[in-house]
Design an enzyme around this catalytic site. Sequence first.
Site, PDB file in Angstrom:
ATOM      1  N   ASP A 121      38.854 -29.517  -9.139  1.00  0.00           N
ATOM      2  CA  ASP A 121      38.430 -28.156  -8.813  1.00  0.00           C
ATOM      3  C   ASP A 121      39.601 -27.357  -8.251  1.00  0.00           C
ATOM      4  O   ASP A 121      39.453 -26.580  -7.305  1.00  0.00           O
ATOM      5  CB  ASP A 121      37.264 -28.196  -7.810  1.00  0.00           C
ATOM      6  CG  ASP A 121      36.645 -26.825  -7.578  1.00  0.00           C
ATOM      7  OD1 ASP A 121      36.692 -25.989  -8.489  1.00  0.00           O
ATOM      8  OD2 ASP A 121      36.128 -26.587  -6.468  1.00  0.00           O
ATOM      9  N   CYS A 130      19.872 -22.449  -3.821  1.00  0.00           N
ATOM     10  CA  CYS A 130      19.493 -22.554  -5.238  1.00  0.00           C
ATOM     11  C   CYS A 130      19.376 -24.018  -5.664  1.00  0.00           C
ATOM     12  O   CYS A 130      18.530 -24.363  -6.498  1.00  0.00           O
ATOM     13  CB  CYS A 130      20.471 -21.798  -6.127  1.00  0.00           C
ATOM     14  SG  CYS A 130      22.167 -22.440  -6.127  1.00  0.00           S
ATOM     15  N   CYS A 141      15.976 -25.813 -18.526  1.00  0.00           N
ATOM     16  CA  CYS A 141      15.414 -25.004 -17.447  1.00  0.00           C
ATOM     17  C   CYS A 141      14.071 -24.395 -17.866  1.00  0.00           C
ATOM     18  O   CYS A 141      13.231 -24.108 -17.005  1.00  0.00           O
ATOM     19  CB  CYS A 141      16.380 -23.893 -17.052  1.00  0.00           C
ATOM     20  SG  CYS A 141      17.832 -24.479 -16.145  1.00  0.00           S
ATOM     21  N   CYS A 146      26.224 -22.257   0.831  1.00  0.00           N
ATOM     22  CA  CYS A 146      24.770 -22.139   0.700  1.00  0.00           C
ATOM     23  C   CYS A 146      24.286 -23.098  -0.378  1.00  0.00           C
ATOM     24  O   CYS A 146      24.887 -23.191  -1.447  1.00  0.00           O
ATOM     25  CB  CYS A 146      24.388 -20.702   0.336  1.00  0.00           C
ATOM     26  SG  CYS A 146      22.616 -20.417   0.103  1.00  0.00           S
ATOM     27  N   CYS A 175      15.361 -21.080  -8.780  1.00  0.00           N
ATOM     28  CA  CYS A 175      16.644 -20.814  -8.119  1.00  0.00           C
ATOM     29  C   CYS A 175      16.834 -19.314  -7.909  1.00  0.00           C
ATOM     30  O   CYS A 175      17.258 -18.875  -6.831  1.00  0.00           O
ATOM     31  CB  CYS A 175      17.798 -21.416  -8.917  1.00  0.00           C
ATOM     32  SG  CYS A 175      17.957 -20.822 -10.614  1.00  0.00           S
ATOM     33  N   CYS A 230      16.998 -17.491  -4.084  1.00  0.00           N
ATOM     34  CA  CYS A 230      18.265 -16.946  -3.580  1.00  0.00           C
ATOM     35  C   CYS A 230      17.984 -15.824  -2.584  1.00  0.00           C
ATOM     36  O   CYS A 230      17.377 -14.807  -2.931  1.00  0.00           O
ATOM     37  CB  CYS A 230      19.114 -16.422  -4.731  1.00  0.00           C
ATOM     38  SG  CYS A 230      20.697 -15.718  -4.179  1.00  0.00           S
TER      39      CYS A 230
END
Length: 306
Positions: free
Chosen positions: A131, A240, A185, A237, A191, A195
Amino acid sequence: MSPLPDFPAESALQALRYAAEQLGFSAVGVAPADADQGDRLANWLADGCHGDMEWMQRHLPARLNPQMVLPGVRSVVILTYEYARADARTAAGGIARYAQGEDYHKLLAPKLADLDETLQWYGGQQRCFADSGPVSERFFAARAGLGWIGRNGLLIRPDRGSYCFLASILTTLTLPCGTPMHPHCGNCRRCEQACPTGALREGRCDARRCLAYWTIEAKSPMPPDIAAAAGEHLYGCDTCQNACPWNRPRTPSSRIDPHLLMPAPLQGADLSNPDDAAFAATFASSPIRRIGPDHLRANAAALRLR
């Protein structure tokens, strides 16, 4: 190091999978380096959804063309590494799961170096990232068949959900590639509905409304409307992810690297107003160290934690 002469590509991938498993990675997938990424990322940037993360715009050509990162690249290897699903924090001031332990960049770098050495035996030249480079990890992970990109913009795996780090190895070897997975999904929008700031819409996360962006990446003060909806999210956070049904794992959870677990002293520590020395001591090996004490204190002030 002398590469092995004439080998089946499957042998290199088998060796890579074995080595990755021994190093604690939970899955390995391969995608062709020249896979068409389309215009999704370019459109996201054009719409300003990256906020002031100008480096994303600057690195767009390399993200879309891995040849600019490693000339001669043929395959992109994506690896997953699990982090804790449970929230260990008990005091005010939430910290995203991925950041509750040690800095994963430093944890994964030597493991990737070992895998690079494995592929060198088969004649490959590699560049590895945890990453930390201009590689579209989530795109290539989905293209490799490790999962699909959910409406929250994260890689979702049918067996383990989305709580994982992604690492990448660009290699000049031509390795057997996986088959992309159909998204699952369906009509679920949990999600998006969960949020707190409305950052998610149709698989796009608008950083200008994302709590992770404002508590980690943003250079300007948190807007009042974002702070009002932020609750106690001090750093990052997981809302989600918490809302996603796929994060109720279908298979037993992999053993979590103890380096990624939150130290006991941090679980109940008051982080509302740390002085510089306390911040440096508390987060010496943490990814939170990157934002500095001023940003953490500003987050706490915006969220009225102090």
